[in-house]
Design a protein around this motif. Structure first.
Motif, PDB file in Angstrom:
ATOM      1  N   ALA A  11      -5.461  -7.215  11.657  1.00  0.00           N
ATOM      2  CA  ALA A  11      -5.259  -7.626  13.048  1.00  0.00           C
ATOM      3  C   ALA A  11      -4.791  -9.073  13.059  1.00  0.00           C
ATOM      4  O   ALA A  11      -5.000  -9.816  12.113  1.00  0.00           O
ATOM      5  CB  ALA A  11      -6.576  -7.482  13.822  1.00  0.00           C
TER       6      ALA A  11
ATOM      7  N   ARG B 166      -6.602   4.933   6.331  1.00  0.00           N
ATOM      8  CA  ARG B 166      -5.727   4.154   7.218  1.00  0.00           C
ATOM      9  C   ARG B 166      -4.980   3.037   6.497  1.00  0.00           C
ATOM     10  O   ARG B 166      -4.223   2.308   7.114  1.00  0.00           O
ATOM     11  CB  ARG B 166      -6.577   3.561   8.343  1.00  0.00           C
ATOM     12  CG  ARG B 166      -7.253   4.636   9.178  1.00  0.00           C
ATOM     13  CD  ARG B 166      -8.205   4.087  10.194  1.00  0.00           C
ATOM     14  NE  ARG B 166      -7.575   3.076  11.021  1.00  0.00           N
ATOM     15  CZ  ARG B 166      -8.221   2.234  11.795  1.00  0.00           C
ATOM     16  NH1 ARG B 166      -9.525   2.266  11.841  1.00  0.00           N
ATOM     17  NH2 ARG B 166      -7.574   1.347  12.514  1.00  0.00           N
ATOM     18  N   SER B 167      -5.214   2.897   5.211  1.00  0.00           N
ATOM     19  CA  SER B 167      -4.664   1.769   4.463  1.00  0.00           C
ATOM     20  C   SER B 167      -3.247   2.014   3.966  1.00  0.00           C
ATOM     21  O   SER B 167      -2.789   3.151   3.857  1.00  0.00           O
ATOM     22  CB  SER B 167      -5.550   1.471   3.251  1.00  0.00           C
ATOM     23  OG  SER B 167      -6.787   0.959   3.666  1.00  0.00           O
ATOM     24  N   SER B 168      -2.602   0.911   3.639  1.00  0.00           N
ATOM     25  CA  SER B 168      -1.331   0.921   2.914  1.00  0.00           C
ATOM     26  C   SER B 168      -1.648   0.573   1.468  1.00  0.00           C
ATOM     27  O   SER B 168      -2.675  -0.032   1.172  1.00  0.00           O
ATOM     28  CB  SER B 168      -0.374  -0.129   3.482  1.00  0.00           C
ATOM     29  OG  SER B 168      -0.107   0.126   4.829  1.00  0.00           O
TER      30      SER B 168
ATOM     31  N   PRO C 123      -5.921  -2.648   3.992  1.00  0.00           N
ATOM     32  CA  PRO C 123      -6.297  -2.016   5.262  1.00  0.00           C
ATOM     33  C   PRO C 123      -5.461  -2.608   6.396  1.00  0.00           C
ATOM     34  O   PRO C 123      -4.837  -3.663   6.220  1.00  0.00           O
ATOM     35  CB  PRO C 123      -7.767  -2.376   5.407  1.00  0.00           C
ATOM     36  CG  PRO C 123      -7.967  -3.580   4.598  1.00  0.00           C
ATOM     37  CD  PRO C 123      -6.949  -3.539   3.484  1.00  0.00           C
ATOM     38  N   PRO C 124      -5.463  -1.945   7.540  1.00  0.00           N
ATOM     39  CA  PRO C 124      -4.748  -2.527   8.683  1.00  0.00           C
ATOM     40  C   PRO C 124      -5.310  -3.903   8.998  1.00  0.00           C
ATOM     41  O   PRO C 124      -6.523  -4.109   8.981  1.00  0.00           O
ATOM     42  CB  PRO C 124      -5.033  -1.557   9.832  1.00  0.00           C
ATOM     43  CG  PRO C 124      -5.465  -0.301   9.181  1.00  0.00           C
ATOM     44  CD  PRO C 124      -6.099  -0.684   7.867  1.00  0.00           C
TER      45      PRO C 124
ATOM     46  N   ARG D 112       4.122   4.968  -0.438  1.00  0.00           N
ATOM     47  CA  ARG D 112       3.609   5.819   0.634  1.00  0.00           C
ATOM     48  C   ARG D 112       3.278   7.218   0.118  1.00  0.00           C
ATOM     49  O   ARG D 112       2.476   7.921   0.702  1.00  0.00           O
ATOM     50  CB  ARG D 112       4.629   5.922   1.757  1.00  0.00           C
ATOM     51  CG  ARG D 112       4.947   4.592   2.408  1.00  0.00           C
ATOM     52  CD  ARG D 112       5.675   4.750   3.715  1.00  0.00           C
ATOM     53  NE  ARG D 112       6.252   3.571   4.284  1.00  0.00           N
ATOM     54  CZ  ARG D 112       5.659   2.431   4.560  1.00  0.00           C
ATOM     55  NH1 ARG D 112       4.415   2.258   4.244  1.00  0.00           N
ATOM     56  NH2 ARG D 112       6.293   1.428   5.118  1.00  0.00           N
TER      57      ARG D 112
END
Length: 88
Positions: free
Chosen positions: A86, A56-58, A83-84, A67
């Motif tokens: 919040a 799920r990470s960039s 990671p994403p 990407r």
């Protein structure tokens, strides 16, 4: 190649940064596979496993967003795992 982990990725990896020696022509995908091949302790309670976080990470390659995991890496490259996050 060097990998830096941030936030939950750091918690799951158990380290802030690691170095990997991969053969010439290795890709971001190969580097991530090497990351997952490292035997690690269980992450802290409430932290997903590193494989889930990586999915799920960039990623930044030498501070530029990447990407395409088939991008070929060079000796001395830095890959950041983001990671994403919040919040705002």
């Amino acid at each position: 190649m060097n990998v830096r982990y941030f936030a939950a990725a750091r918690a799951a990896a158990g380290v802030e940064e690691e170095r990997f020696d991969l053969p010439p022509g290795s890709t971001v995908e190969a580097l991530l596979a090497a990351v997952l091949d490292v035997e690690r302790p269980e992450p802290p309670a409430g932290t997903p496993g590193l494989a889930r976080i990586l999915a799920r990470s960039s990623f930044l390659l030498n501070e530029v967003a990447v990407r395409d995991r088939s991008v070929v890496l060079s000796e001395g490259d830095m890959v950041d795992v983001l990671p994403p996050f919040a919040g705002g």
